[in-house]
Design a protein around this motif. Sequence first.
Motif, PDB file in Angstrom:
ATOM      1  N   LEU A 151       1.247  -1.000   0.120  1.00 43.93           N
ATOM      2  CA  LEU A 151       0.025   0.149  -0.039  1.00 43.93           C
ATOM      3  C   LEU A 151       1.337   0.875  -0.346  1.00 43.93           C
ATOM      4  O   LEU A 151       0.888   2.624  -0.451  1.00 43.93           O
ATOM      5  CB  LEU A 151      -1.530  -0.197   1.723  1.00 43.93           C
ATOM      6  CG  LEU A 151      -2.630  -0.491   1.265  1.00 43.93           C
ATOM      7  CD1 LEU A 151      -2.128  -1.316   0.540  1.00 43.93           C
ATOM      8  CD2 LEU A 151      -3.265  -0.227   2.130  1.00 43.93           C
ATOM      9  N   ASP A 155       2.793   1.562  -3.303  1.00 45.38           N
ATOM     10  CA  ASP A 155       1.599   1.293  -4.189  1.00 45.38           C
ATOM     11  C   ASP A 155       1.447   2.921  -4.076  1.00 45.38           C
ATOM     12  O   ASP A 155       1.226   4.002  -5.308  1.00 45.38           O
ATOM     13  CB  ASP A 155       0.402   1.307  -4.565  1.00 45.38           C
ATOM     14  CG  ASP A 155      -0.958   1.708  -5.350  1.00 45.38           C
ATOM     15  OD1 ASP A 155      -0.632   1.219  -6.659  1.00 45.38           O
ATOM     16  OD2 ASP A 155      -0.840   2.413  -5.113  1.00 45.38           O
ATOM     17  N   VAL A 210       2.344   4.865  -8.282  1.00 45.31           N
ATOM     18  CA  VAL A 210       1.236   4.768  -9.320  1.00 45.31           C
ATOM     19  C   VAL A 210      -0.427   5.266  -8.397  1.00 45.31           C
ATOM     20  O   VAL A 210      -0.827   5.488  -9.406  1.00 45.31           O
ATOM     21  CB  VAL A 210       1.269   3.760 -10.164  1.00 45.31           C
ATOM     22  CG1 VAL A 210       2.513   3.115 -10.501  1.00 45.31           C
ATOM     23  CG2 VAL A 210       0.281   2.467  -9.329  1.00 45.31           C
ATOM     24  N   ALA A 211      -0.213   5.297  -7.410  1.00 37.79           N
ATOM     25  CA  ALA A 211      -2.498   5.779  -7.026  1.00 37.79           C
ATOM     26  C   ALA A 211      -2.406   7.321  -7.263  1.00 37.79           C
ATOM     27  O   ALA A 211      -1.420   8.164  -7.333  1.00 37.79           O
ATOM     28  CB  ALA A 211      -1.940   5.288  -4.994  1.00 37.79           C
ATOM     29  N   PRO A 212      -3.873   7.138  -7.973  1.00 39.01           N
ATOM     30  CA  PRO A 212      -4.448   8.794  -8.124  1.00 39.01           C
ATOM     31  C   PRO A 212      -3.922   9.237  -6.680  1.00 39.01           C
ATOM     32  O   PRO A 212      -3.876   9.028  -5.516  1.00 39.01           O
ATOM     33  CB  PRO A 212      -5.836   8.103  -8.284  1.00 39.01           C
ATOM     34  CG  PRO A 212      -5.406   7.247  -8.129  1.00 39.01           C
ATOM     35  CD  PRO A 212      -4.854   6.542  -8.146  1.00 39.01           C
ATOM     36  N   LYS A 213      -3.810  10.355  -6.877  1.00 38.82           N
ATOM     37  CA  LYS A 213      -3.883  11.839  -5.690  1.00 38.82           C
ATOM     38  C   LYS A 213      -4.367  11.643  -4.941  1.00 38.82           C
ATOM     39  O   LYS A 213      -4.223  11.203  -3.743  1.00 38.82           O
ATOM     40  CB  LYS A 213      -3.357  13.282  -5.856  1.00 38.82           C
ATOM     41  CG  LYS A 213      -2.640  13.783  -5.547  1.00 38.82           C
ATOM     42  CD  LYS A 213      -2.102  15.083  -6.349  1.00 38.82           C
ATOM     43  CE  LYS A 213      -1.517  16.145  -4.860  1.00 38.82           C
ATOM     44  NZ  LYS A 213      -2.117  16.918  -4.316  1.00 38.82           N
ATOM     45  N   ASN A 214      -6.103  11.445  -4.927  1.00 37.59           N
ATOM     46  CA  ASN A 214      -6.740  11.755  -4.031  1.00 37.59           C
ATOM     47  C   ASN A 214      -7.148  10.383  -3.069  1.00 37.59           C
ATOM     48  O   ASN A 214      -7.777   9.709  -2.849  1.00 37.59           O
ATOM     49  CB  ASN A 214      -8.292  11.419  -4.669  1.00 37.59           C
ATOM     50  CG  ASN A 214      -8.206  13.348  -4.626  1.00 37.59           C
ATOM     51  OD1 ASN A 214      -7.132  14.335  -4.201  1.00 37.59           O
ATOM     52  ND2 ASN A 214      -9.075  13.446  -6.096  1.00 37.59           N
ATOM     53  N   SER A 215      -6.243   9.559  -3.702  1.00 38.28           N
ATOM     54  CA  SER A 215      -6.704   7.885  -2.586  1.00 38.28           C
ATOM     55  C   SER A 215      -5.836   7.761  -1.558  1.00 38.28           C
ATOM     56  O   SER A 215      -6.372   6.851  -0.783  1.00 38.28           O
ATOM     57  CB  SER A 215      -5.355   7.412  -3.276  1.00 38.28           C
ATOM     58  OG  SER A 215      -3.729   7.115  -3.614  1.00 38.28           O
ATOM     59  N   LYS A 269      -6.660   8.786   1.148  1.00 43.35           N
ATOM     60  CA  LYS A 269      -8.303   8.571   2.567  1.00 43.35           C
ATOM     61  C   LYS A 269      -8.499   7.546   2.954  1.00 43.35           C
ATOM     62  O   LYS A 269      -8.754   7.126   3.507  1.00 43.35           O
ATOM     63  CB  LYS A 269      -9.114   9.789   1.710  1.00 43.35           C
ATOM     64  CG  LYS A 269     -10.466   9.347   2.737  1.00 43.35           C
ATOM     65  CD  LYS A 269     -11.201  11.166   2.559  1.00 43.35           C
ATOM     66  CE  LYS A 269     -12.748  10.844   3.575  1.00 43.35           C
ATOM     67  NZ  LYS A 269     -13.940  11.371   3.559  1.00 43.35           N
ATOM     68  N   GLY A 270      -8.533   6.632   1.715  1.00 41.41           N
ATOM     69  CA  GLY A 270      -8.991   5.147   1.709  1.00 41.41           C
ATOM     70  C   GLY A 270      -7.823   4.289   2.610  1.00 41.41           C
ATOM     71  O   GLY A 270      -7.424   3.704   3.157  1.00 41.41           O
ATOM     72  N   ARG A 271      -6.602   5.355   1.427  1.00 43.30           N
ATOM     73  CA  ARG A 271      -5.196   4.293   2.450  1.00 43.30           C
ATOM     74  C   ARG A 271      -5.251   4.369   3.936  1.00 43.30           C
ATOM     75  O   ARG A 271      -4.686   3.381   3.903  1.00 43.30           O
ATOM     76  CB  ARG A 271      -3.854   4.683   1.833  1.00 43.30           C
ATOM     77  CG  ARG A 271      -2.860   3.847   1.319  1.00 43.30           C
ATOM     78  CD  ARG A 271      -1.906   4.591   0.477  1.00 43.30           C
ATOM     79  NE  ARG A 271      -1.769   5.729   0.466  1.00 43.30           N
ATOM     80  CZ  ARG A 271      -1.966   6.135  -0.780  1.00 43.30           C
ATOM     81  NH1 ARG A 271      -2.666   5.222  -1.597  1.00 43.30           N
ATOM     82  NH2 ARG A 271      -1.672   7.901  -1.221  1.00 43.30           N
ATOM     83  N   LYS A 299      -7.464   4.841   5.690  1.00 41.53           N
ATOM     84  CA  LYS A 299      -8.533   4.025   6.946  1.00 41.53           C
ATOM     85  C   LYS A 299      -7.847   2.705   6.995  1.00 41.53           C
ATOM     86  O   LYS A 299      -8.246   1.999   8.016  1.00 41.53           O
ATOM     87  CB  LYS A 299      -9.801   3.381   5.847  1.00 41.53           C
ATOM     88  CG  LYS A 299     -10.284   5.505   6.190  1.00 41.53           C
ATOM     89  CD  LYS A 299     -12.164   5.273   5.687  1.00 41.53           C
ATOM     90  CE  LYS A 299     -12.908   6.303   5.918  1.00 41.53           C
ATOM     91  NZ  LYS A 299     -13.171   6.848   7.194  1.00 41.53           N
ATOM     92  N   ALA A 300      -7.076   2.052   6.108  1.00 44.15           N
ATOM     93  CA  ALA A 300      -6.934   1.009   5.544  1.00 44.15           C
ATOM     94  C   ALA A 300      -5.720   0.855   6.845  1.00 44.15           C
ATOM     95  O   ALA A 300      -5.304  -0.118   6.889  1.00 44.15           O
ATOM     96  CB  ALA A 300      -6.726  -0.016   3.430  1.00 44.15           C
ATOM     97  N   TYR A 339      -6.517   0.544  10.297  1.00 43.74           N
ATOM     98  CA  TYR A 339      -7.158  -0.386  10.847  1.00 43.74           C
ATOM     99  C   TYR A 339      -6.063  -2.192  11.089  1.00 43.74           C
ATOM    100  O   TYR A 339      -5.976  -2.611  11.195  1.00 43.74           O
ATOM    101  CB  TYR A 339      -8.409  -1.486   9.629  1.00 43.74           C
ATOM    102  CG  TYR A 339      -8.853  -2.163  10.063  1.00 43.74           C
ATOM    103  CD1 TYR A 339      -9.944  -2.654  11.407  1.00 43.74           C
ATOM    104  CD2 TYR A 339      -8.683  -3.598   9.844  1.00 43.74           C
ATOM    105  CE1 TYR A 339      -9.697  -3.732  11.584  1.00 43.74           C
ATOM    106  CE2 TYR A 339      -9.120  -4.690  10.229  1.00 43.74           C
ATOM    107  CZ  TYR A 339     -10.147  -5.172  10.801  1.00 43.74           C
ATOM    108  OH  TYR A 339     -10.537  -5.510  11.779  1.00 43.74           O
TER     109      TYR A 339
END
Lengths: 499, 499
Positions: free
Chosen positions: A27, A30, A34-39, A41-43, A45-46, A49
Amino acid sequence: MILSEAIEKLNELEKAAYALGHAQSILFVDGDTVAPKNSWKGRGKALSYVGELMYRQLVNPETGEVLETILQHKDETDEVTFRRAEVMKESYDDLHILPMEEFVAYQELTNESSAVWHDAKEKSDWNMFAPYLEKLIAARRRFASLKDPAKPAYDILLDQYEKGAVMADLDPFFRTLREELSPVIREVAAREKPVPAFMKGPWPIAQQRIFSDKLMVLEGLDPLNCAIGETEHPFTGGPNKWDIRITTHYHEEDPFSSMYSVIHEGGHALYEMDVRDDLQFTGLAGGVTMGVHESQSRFYENIIGRSRAFCAPLLKILKEVFPEQMKGVTEEELYSAINLSKPSLIRTEADELTYSLHVMIRYELEKAMIAGNLKVADIPGEWNRLYKDVLGVDVPDNRRGCLQDSHWSTGYIGYFPSYALGSAYGVQMLRQMEKTVDVWGTVAKGDLSPVTTWLTENIHQYGALKKPQDLLPAAMGGPLDAAVYTDYLKKKFSELYGL
Amino acid sequence: MILSEAIEKLNELEKAAYALGHAQSILFVDGDTVAPKNSWKGRGKALSYVGELMYRQLVNPETGEVLETILQHKDETDEVTFRRAEVMKESYDDLHILPMEEFVAYQELTNESSAVWHDAKEKSDWNMFAPYLEKLIAARRRFASLKDPAKPAYDILLDQYEKGAVMADLDPFFRTLREELSPVIREVAAREKPVPAFMKGPWPIAQQRIFSDKLMVLEGLDPLNCAIGETEHPFTGGPNKWDIRITTHYHEEDPFSSMYSVIHEGGHALYEMDVRDDLQFTGLAGGVTMGVHESQSRFYENIIGRSRAFCAPLLKILKEVFPEQMKGVTEEELYSAINLSKPSLIRTEADELTYSLHVMIRYELEKAMIAGNLKVADIPGEWNRLYKDVLGVDVPDNRRGCLQDSHWSTGYIGYFPSYALGSAYGVQMLRQMEKTVDVWGTVAKGDLSPVTTWLTENIHQYGALKKPQDLLPAAMGGPLDAAVYTDYLKKKFSELYGL
């Protein structure tokens, strides 16, 4: 708990730790490549956890009992299993003193402060980052006091990256570096060489990508096990020896910046890739300390990558990929170009001679900020004062000053000395290696495998199996000796600059 | 358990499911795009453990009680929460009948069989893959019998991808497609057009990458939320609306293959990206069924992407990126070129007219293999017989025959009909959309936003909030009617081929 049951549970714990660590690692890689800029937030959270799960696995009475049971049965336990328990115990000791809410809050803090730092650096705005650094310092001080209120907090932080490192040893180490190197740095600066014409390029990034692939082959990095990506700040990641990721950053105006990132990160990668198969997926699969890790990356980057001998194979692939730009350039000219030395602003771009003084400046600042002797608001001023005092350089803005490094933004306070220690370890390893390996003869032929074989035998294969206090003196032929490092630098740069 | 406690626990369960699902999603995307080849081993370990964690979270008596508590209090529960419980209950019902060892073994089986299939396809060797497919069929049949031994197993599989789909409806659906389309396909084949000269290219991949970026902008995919990668088989992945990944595969000799992959996957991406913010990180954030998902991807790919109107903006960006190759090409020529129709071997490359008969062949084979009427060893022969019978095509080898699709290798048996259903849904949606939107006028101007806005209002925004049986008739203006789809195709290809 009986021993066999404890070992069974250790296996289960490591299986979980591997899987969760694998996810974290990918994670992170990534997200930065290559992840899009707005990713983000979800990352966040993941990762938060997954961090919680890791904490819960490790911090519970059963884990404590499992580890104690194994550690109390050294004679009946094989070396690898015993050491696995020992290494896990170190993480356990670090974490179990920490309430989970604090652990989670700290994860969130570093996630956020890292994002803020990126912005702050771009805007060269210390005030944006300062409140986060204040919280990070407070947190690291608190963790240190929970661990051992009797010890200086900074010694506890140093120990997390370089087992056993303490200010009482580092102070004289850095003092020697400064005393021995400063006169040479001054003399070299007085004989400044012009940047050779060929370096003007241009160096199209499409070609630099091809060049990276060739460099990786030259360094001995198997693309089946190691992939390269592109990030703002180069790093090495990946969860096991068959899945290593290095990154670089291309600058159109300069091929050497990315080149040395690739070689440096490739050194980290080789360390991880050469750890024994039977240690994979356990807590022993990574490097033993960050200082040892940096010793390997900086060994390939500088001792090999900036050597006269390496210029032969290097020039060959440079001419293959950049025939126009490299037309007529000789090995001597290349050797001189990749070793231009001049006090400068940016640590990661610094030449080999001045590099460790950049590190020393950070060491001095960290000591003061952790001891409570330096307010966060005063760091920029103190940073600039030290750059002027130590390197004679005027810092024009915080982007190229105290905001240049990512380390503090992720809570890595106490890491920097590893770079200087690693550089010094490397030279002592070289001296040992030279006794049995024709280092320069083989490097000149473009064959780095005898070098890597020596490092694998003496360092890489063990991962974290051997303790650093056993591993290092054996590989270095004795304890750390700053003079071996400074002698190496003085000789190299005296020759290069005809001092 | 009281309702408020149950809702609290549902939140916790979804938090865990999101985080673990996020990790799975990124590990999968990373593994297929940039990871080094040998990374599969560690990834398998990580994914297997993450799968175990997901299973353990979901399959325990407390989860059952949490879901029951909420489902028994519909009146006191808000719509979103109630539906979240309902959707989780579907997964719970699927999984809790399955012992964990079987679940884990199945995960490992699909992981391994997927790797074997890649090799088998490359070598065109059915015998390599056959033993794995046998195990996969046995596993899927067993899971179906555990769920409801009274129902035909294939109906249970269909329902997992397209809620409510049963053979009793699909048989006449596919019969209509075949009866209505076969005569047109034959007539079109008799008037075969030559491939226009401009299509010979070449089409350098570096330029195709730039073209993809422009296509994504044209389709309305925000790069801040959606990244593109390269894989052997294009797909859409990613864990939430702000982190979507699409992939494509470039062929130097043909820009349209990748182009339609980008537009197709972009359709999946738009669906995910337009789901309401308040449904993110819950079980309602994805598409409601695979048929509805495919309706969106195939809507953009074919109904828009292969329309006469789209040729205007398409030709414009084609000429920007490929000025030499596209010199002098008119919109009419482009429209004809992207709609060349001819019975062929490969489903994913098939034209719009013949596509759904490729799907029908798989549907017939799946029915037979799940019913136990077709031995795995006999699939290649039956595949080839059907291709000859239905499409008049001779299959030269299994690579271009029964080994071409990845679906079966990952256990996805029952998925294929979704493609044909989705295509048919899409045309019925178009007919509704045309009542209020100037579809072709706006598409011709290169503005797809009115189309996407209509789809967002009627489909995308809801994610899985509305049940398909409520969502679809509203968006389609009534129940599924195969004739609307076949009329659309007959009209389009009659005009194109002057029938």
